[in-house]
Write an enzyme that holds these catalytic residues in place. Structure first.
Site, PDB file in Angstrom:
ATOM      1  N   LYS A 144       0.931   4.098  -2.923  1.00 47.64           N
ATOM      2  CA  LYS A 144       0.602   5.484  -2.610  1.00 47.64           C
ATOM      3  C   LYS A 144       1.768   6.419  -2.938  1.00 47.64           C
ATOM      4  CE  LYS A 144      -3.643   6.004  -1.269  1.00 47.64           C
ATOM      5  NZ  LYS A 144      -4.547   6.901  -2.019  1.00 47.64           N
ATOM      6  N   TYR A 148       0.834  -1.201   0.000  1.00 47.41           N
ATOM      7  CA  TYR A 148       0.000   0.000   0.000  1.00 47.41           C
ATOM      8  C   TYR A 148       0.867   1.250   0.000  1.00 47.41           C
ATOM      9  CZ  TYR A 148      -3.283   3.546   1.643  1.00 47.41           C
ATOM     10  OH  TYR A 148      -4.023   4.692   1.791  1.00 47.41           O
TER      11      TYR A 148
END
Length: 297
Positions: free
Chosen positions: A161, A157
């Site tokens: 991002k 993640y």
């Protein structure tokens, strides 16, 4: 001034909060999501009822950011129905939690597909219109994890991002002469009030997970989540992200901030981003392209 706004991933979380807040502020808002005639049928009905009760112009549209065809169809529908499109809020995203080694390459690809490539599909569908009209706003919902504290077991993640943030930064200067503005919203780790952590994905390789859980990293996952929650003030309110999005959208064109941090835990991202963004500005000035740091009026 009222704008027509498309928000990706608006079935829940920051997306739904922002859609409602923007609609209450007087904008025409399209809350986009997958499966409007399937698993999200109830959400579509709920949004329609909410809009009627509040006399707000909040609509829904089918948009799967993992599909080029769906992205193009959603933008076409907004333009056909509203006759305008002024703001794109890149909010769609998904979190996973577990040892990085235990995620398959395909799982990492899926993280990038949703969090990074999804923004590219929507941009390619929407930017021809925004460039033609010579004005617009891309508002990217990022994460403090790209440059702030990075607790373990969130690597896929965080990496996705960080890639989205880098893409947003580069897009900002490539779109400035078209009159298109960029703001990167940087929420911190809100562990309550959204489904971000509750609905996070898990690694497919259970054998690797077991090796970590039964080895020297036993208890680290629990400590990481407990520690994040302990850093969060009791009054931390994820609705503040929506309020800040409303504030940014409402500012005059050319006056919107490049970044807005909403991080009650203060994990350091604001400090590091401040240095990085200052160096970016200095480099653009040094190479004679300082005009790209602000949208053309």
């Amino acid at each position: 001034m009222s704008h027509t706004i498309l928000i990706t991933g608006a079935s829940s979380g920051f997306g739904l909060m922002s859609a409602k807040a923007l609609a209450l502020a007087g904008h025409t808002v399209y809350a986009s999501m997958r499966d409007v005639a399937g698993r999200n049928t109830a959400r579509v009905a709920e949004i329609a009822q909410w809009a009627a009760e509040h006399k707000a112009d909040l609509r829904t549209v089918e948009l799967d950011v993992q599909s080029d065809d769906s992205s193009r169809a959603a933008i076409a529908q907004v333009l056909a129905e509203a006759g305008a499109l002024d703001v794109i809020v890149h909010n769609a995203g998904h979190m996973v939690f577990g040892p990085a080694e235990a995620f398959t390459p395909e799982q990492l690809m899926q993280q990038y597909d949703v969090n990074v490539l999804g923004t590219q599909r929507v941009n390619r569908a929407a930017l021809p219109h925004l460039r033609q009209q010579g004005k617009g706003l891309l508002l990217w919902v990022g994460s403090s994890s790209t440059r702030g504290g990075t607790p373990p077991f969130l690597a896929p993640y965080f990496a996705a991002k960080a890639a989205m943030d880098a893409l947003a930064v580069s897009y900002s200067t490539e779109l400035a002469r078209w009159g298109i503005e960029t703001t990167i919203m940087v929420p911190g780790a809100f562990t309550q009030g959204t489904n971000h952590f509750a609905h996070s994905g898990t690694p497919e390789d259970s054998h690797i997970v077991a090796a970590y859980e039964n080895g020297p990293y036993k208890g680290v996952a629990e400590q990481a989540l407990k520690g994040l929650a302990s850093l969060e003030p009791a009054d931390a309110d994820p609705e503040e992200v929506a309020r800040q999005i409303v504030r940014v959208v409402g500012l005059p064109h050319g006056k919107r901030p490049f970044r807005v941090h909403v991080d009650p835990s203060q994990d350091g991202a604001e400090v590091v981003n401040g240095v990085a963004d200052r160096m970016r500005s200095e480099i653009y000035k040094a190479i004679g392209l300082a005009d790209l740091l602000a949208p053309r009026s």
